[in-house]
Design a protein around this motif. Structure first.
Motif, PDB file in Angstrom:
ATOM      1  N   ALA A   1       0.834  -1.208   0.000  1.00 34.98           N
ATOM      2  CA  ALA A   1       0.000   0.000   0.000  1.00 34.98           C
ATOM      3  C   ALA A   1       0.868   1.257   0.000  1.00 34.98           C
ATOM      4  O   ALA A   1       0.593   2.223  -0.722  1.00 34.98           O
ATOM      5  CB  ALA A   1      -0.925  -0.005   1.207  1.00 34.98           C
ATOM      6  N   ARG A   2       1.935   1.251   0.799  1.00 34.96           N
ATOM      7  CA  ARG A   2       2.788   2.440   0.920  1.00 34.96           C
ATOM      8  C   ARG A   2       3.356   2.850  -0.442  1.00 34.96           C
ATOM      9  O   ARG A   2       3.262   4.011  -0.848  1.00 34.96           O
ATOM     10  CB  ARG A   2       3.942   2.152   1.894  1.00 34.96           C
TER      11      ARG A   2
ATOM     12  N   LEU B   1      -5.645  -1.443  -4.122  1.00 36.58           N
ATOM     13  CA  LEU B   1      -5.086  -1.108  -2.812  1.00 36.58           C
ATOM     14  C   LEU B   1      -6.152  -0.638  -1.832  1.00 36.58           C
ATOM     15  O   LEU B   1      -6.097  -0.949  -0.638  1.00 36.58           O
ATOM     16  CB  LEU B   1      -4.021  -0.025  -2.976  1.00 36.58           C
ATOM     17  N   LEU B   2      -7.119   0.132  -2.316  1.00 37.21           N
ATOM     18  CA  LEU B   2      -8.175   0.625  -1.433  1.00 37.21           C
ATOM     19  C   LEU B   2      -8.968  -0.526  -0.829  1.00 37.21           C
ATOM     20  O   LEU B   2      -9.487  -0.413   0.294  1.00 37.21           O
ATOM     21  CB  LEU B   2      -9.108   1.557  -2.203  1.00 37.21           C
ATOM     22  N   ALA B   3      -9.029  -1.648  -1.527  1.00 37.45           N
ATOM     23  CA  ALA B   3      -9.777  -2.802  -1.028  1.00 37.45           C
ATOM     24  C   ALA B   3      -9.126  -3.416   0.209  1.00 37.45           C
ATOM     25  O   ALA B   3      -9.813  -4.027   1.041  1.00 37.45           O
ATOM     26  CB  ALA B   3      -9.897  -3.858  -2.133  1.00 37.45           C
ATOM     27  N   VAL B   4      -7.790  -3.242   0.359  1.00 34.45           N
ATOM     28  CA  VAL B   4      -7.106  -3.842   1.513  1.00 34.45           C
ATOM     29  C   VAL B   4      -6.835  -2.832   2.617  1.00 34.45           C
ATOM     30  O   VAL B   4      -6.410  -3.218   3.710  1.00 34.45           O
ATOM     31  CB  VAL B   4      -5.777  -4.510   1.088  1.00 34.45           C
ATOM     32  N   MET B   5      -7.066  -1.549   2.368  1.00 35.81           N
ATOM     33  CA  MET B   5      -6.752  -0.543   3.368  1.00 35.81           C
ATOM     34  C   MET B   5      -7.488  -0.706   4.699  1.00 35.81           C
ATOM     35  O   MET B   5      -6.917  -0.412   5.747  1.00 35.81           O
ATOM     36  CB  MET B   5      -6.994   0.856   2.806  1.00 35.81           C
TER      37      MET B   5
ATOM     38  N   ALA C   1      -1.834   6.022   8.899  1.00 37.49           N
ATOM     39  CA  ALA C   1      -1.871   7.477   8.852  1.00 37.49           C
ATOM     40  C   ALA C   1      -0.861   8.015   7.848  1.00 37.49           C
ATOM     41  O   ALA C   1      -1.097   9.045   7.203  1.00 37.49           O
ATOM     42  CB  ALA C   1      -1.572   8.044  10.245  1.00 37.49           C
ATOM     43  N   THR C   2       0.281   7.326   7.693  1.00 33.94           N
ATOM     44  CA  THR C   2       1.293   7.806   6.757  1.00 33.94           C
ATOM     45  C   THR C   2       0.888   7.535   5.309  1.00 33.94           C
ATOM     46  O   THR C   2       1.019   8.400   4.444  1.00 33.94           O
ATOM     47  CB  THR C   2       2.654   7.160   7.053  1.00 33.94           C
ATOM     48  N   VAL C   3       0.373   6.350   5.021  1.00 32.41           N
ATOM     49  CA  VAL C   3      -0.070   6.043   3.664  1.00 32.41           C
ATOM     50  C   VAL C   3      -1.205   6.972   3.255  1.00 32.41           C
ATOM     51  O   VAL C   3      -1.312   7.396   2.097  1.00 32.41           O
ATOM     52  CB  VAL C   3      -0.505   4.568   3.543  1.00 32.41           C
ATOM     53  N   ASN C   4      -2.061   7.320   4.201  1.00 35.34           N
ATOM     54  CA  ASN C   4      -3.199   8.193   3.888  1.00 35.34           C
ATOM     55  C   ASN C   4      -2.762   9.558   3.345  1.00 35.34           C
ATOM     56  O   ASN C   4      -3.538  10.227   2.652  1.00 35.34           O
ATOM     57  CB  ASN C   4      -4.079   8.386   5.125  1.00 35.34           C
ATOM     58  N   SER C   5      -1.534   9.968   3.648  1.00 33.54           N
ATOM     59  CA  SER C   5      -1.071  11.241   3.103  1.00 33.54           C
ATOM     60  C   SER C   5      -0.992  11.168   1.578  1.00 33.54           C
ATOM     61  O   SER C   5      -1.336  12.132   0.884  1.00 33.54           O
ATOM     62  CB  SER C   5       0.300  11.613   3.688  1.00 33.54           C
TER      63      SER C   5
ATOM     64  N   ARG D   1     -14.311   6.414   1.502  1.00 29.37           N
ATOM     65  CA  ARG D   1     -14.385   5.534   2.674  1.00 29.37           C
ATOM     66  C   ARG D   1     -13.047   5.468   3.408  1.00 29.37           C
ATOM     67  O   ARG D   1     -13.000   5.497   4.649  1.00 29.37           O
ATOM     68  CB  ARG D   1     -14.818   4.125   2.254  1.00 29.37           C
ATOM     69  N   VAL D   2     -11.951   5.382   2.665  1.00 29.04           N
ATOM     70  CA  VAL D   2     -10.640   5.293   3.298  1.00 29.04           C
ATOM     71  C   VAL D   2     -10.271   6.611   3.976  1.00 29.04           C
ATOM     72  O   VAL D   2      -9.667   6.613   5.058  1.00 29.04           O
ATOM     73  CB  VAL D   2      -9.575   4.904   2.246  1.00 29.04           C
ATOM     74  N   LEU D   3     -10.654   7.732   3.381  1.00 31.20           N
ATOM     75  CA  LEU D   3     -10.279   9.032   3.925  1.00 31.20           C
ATOM     76  C   LEU D   3     -11.253   9.573   4.959  1.00 31.20           C
ATOM     77  O   LEU D   3     -10.992  10.605   5.574  1.00 31.20           O
ATOM     78  CB  LEU D   3     -10.135  10.051   2.787  1.00 31.20           C
ATOM     79  N   ALA D   4     -12.377   8.874   5.147  1.00 33.90           N
ATOM     80  CA  ALA D   4     -13.347   9.326   6.144  1.00 33.90           C
ATOM     81  C   ALA D   4     -12.737   9.247   7.540  1.00 33.90           C
ATOM     82  O   ALA D   4     -12.010   8.306   7.847  1.00 33.90           O
ATOM     83  CB  ALA D   4     -14.619   8.482   6.073  1.00 33.90           C
TER      84      ALA D   4
END
Length: 414
Positions: free
Chosen positions: A340-341, A366-370, A376-380, A407-410
């Motif tokens: 993911a990173r 990737l979003l399917a496994v998040m 928090a770092t990958v979300n950047s 959904r991931v960024l919520a």
């Protein structure tokens, strides 16, 4: 005139000096011509991504990035204290364990202690290796309580062990503490991350390893990197490159320095640092060692992967995508967090290159496994990807990806 208000006129001057029409420039950068026109006239602010790409394309050596950057508050990168966490192992008590008792944590297991032939220490080492693997597919908040307890347990057992056999236990406790710090950062708690990293340093020194403290500088530089503080990242990383340090620590520090240079568009120093990192990490000394590996265990060529990472920050997304495509294919399937990173950075590079559908395919997987490996770092980079894709709202692929991105960024709710 402020630096940000000078960005537009300077961009226009550099574009015209390069003999480019606005249409040609917009096609080269994959940006809307009308938007670029407004930026040049000072009617719109340039995003960091746009400044980075303009800087690289026009060969401005970081000047456009500096004009577009918001002023940052100064910070002391040499003596920044880590915020203490109430649950951390007491460093002074560990250092004094030869003459006094470690703070009572209620975890001494009935006075049991390690011995030279005790199977407990290899068992804890096996657990550490397993927890690092588990960290690739498990939410950090799930692992943190176990990691904290294991660090305390091993340090407490080490305190009751004769001094001749205490060092291996303290060194293993330091590695648990360092990994706990990384999981704390992944959970979004930078203060706890720095606190645990400081504990790792203290435990390592108590165990006779004077070097892990330098790796703690590399870890601190990661916190400042994700905070966008390039100057602090470079300064911290340089402090961890003394010739007396092991090659692996110096190589990882050189990588981090390269990332700091890339943030401000300093391509020459970035590439020099990457060359230094490659040389150090490829050395036999860096590959040897009986203890747990410092840094990533899932990236087969860390310098190459970091090169792809830096090329994006240097405003060269096409080159970044080529490198990251190659290196991401070499990642093991189980390493979800690592995939993911670097995978989102790969998707970002493709999006910035105008390969929107390809970017969406990569991001969709990737979003399917998040949810399994929130970070928090990958979300950047996920947020940056969302901003990049917002320029292509008419794309069906982007439209279909939006719900998963949202959904991931919520915000998470406990």
């Amino acid at each position: 005139m402020s630096a940000t208000s000078r960005f537009g006129p300077e961009l226009r001057r550099l574009r015209q000096d390069a003999g480019l029409t606005l249409t040609e420039f917009s096609v080269a950068l994959n940006y809307d011509k009308g938007y670029l026109s407004k930026v040049e006239r000072g009617e719109r602010s340039a995003s960091p991504e746009l400044a980075r790409r303009c800087d690289a394309f026009l060969g401005a050596n970081g000047e456009l990035q500096r004009l577009a950057a918001r002023p940052e508050t100064e910070s002391d990168t040499t003596e920044t204290p880590a915020t203490p966490s109430p649950w951390l192992v007491g460093r002074r008590e560990v250092l004094a364990a030869g003459t006094g008792a470690l703070i009572d944590l209620g975890l001494k297991l009935g006075g049991q202690a390690f011995s030279a032939t005790d199977p407990l220490l290899p068992s804890f080492r096996t657990q550490f290796d397993q927890l690092r693997i588990l960290g690739q597919s498990t939410a950090p908040k799930v692992l943190l309580p176990l990691l904290e307890a294991q660090t305390r347990t091993i340090a407490a057992l080490a305190a009751d062990t004769p001094s001749a056999t205490r060092a291996p236990a303290l060194l293993l406790a330091s590695r648990f503490a360092e990994f706990t710090g990384w999981m704390a950062q992944e959970a979004g708690d930078s203060a706890a991350a720095l606190g645990w990293t400081g504990e790792a340093d203290g435990l390592a020194r108590a165990g006779g390893d004077p070097y892990l403290g330098s790796y703690a500088l590399v870890r601190r530089a990661l916190v400042t990197l994700y905070g966008g503080d390039a100057a602090s990242t470079v300064a911290l990383a340089r402090r961890a490159q003394s010739d007396r340090l092991p090659p692996r620590i110096r190589g990882l520090a050189a990588q981090r320095e390269a990332q700091g240079h890339a943030l401000v568009g300093d391509e020459l120093d970035c590439l020099r640092s990457l060359d230094r990192a490659r040389e150090l990490l490829d050395s036999d000394d860096a590959r040897s060692g009986a203890g747990p590996v410092i840094g990533t265990t899932n990236v087969s060529d860390p310098a190459a992967m970091t090169t792809g990472w830096c090329l994006y920050d240097l405003g060269r997304p096409k080159a970044a995508a080529e490198v990251l495509d190659r290196e991401c294919r070499r990642l093991p399937p189980h390493a979800l967090r690592t995939r993911a990173r670097y995978g989102f950075r790969r998707s970002l590079a493709h999006a910035a290159s105008g390969e929107v559908e390809r970017a969406c395919v990569i991001a969709g997987e990737l979003l399917a496994v998040m949810p399994a490996v929130p970070s928090a770092t990958v979300n950047s980079d996920v947020r940056r990807l969302a901003r990049e894709l917002s320029r292509f709202r008419s794309s069906r692929a982007v439209h279909d990806l939006q719900p998963a991105l949202a959904r991931v960024l919520a915000p998470a709710h406990d």
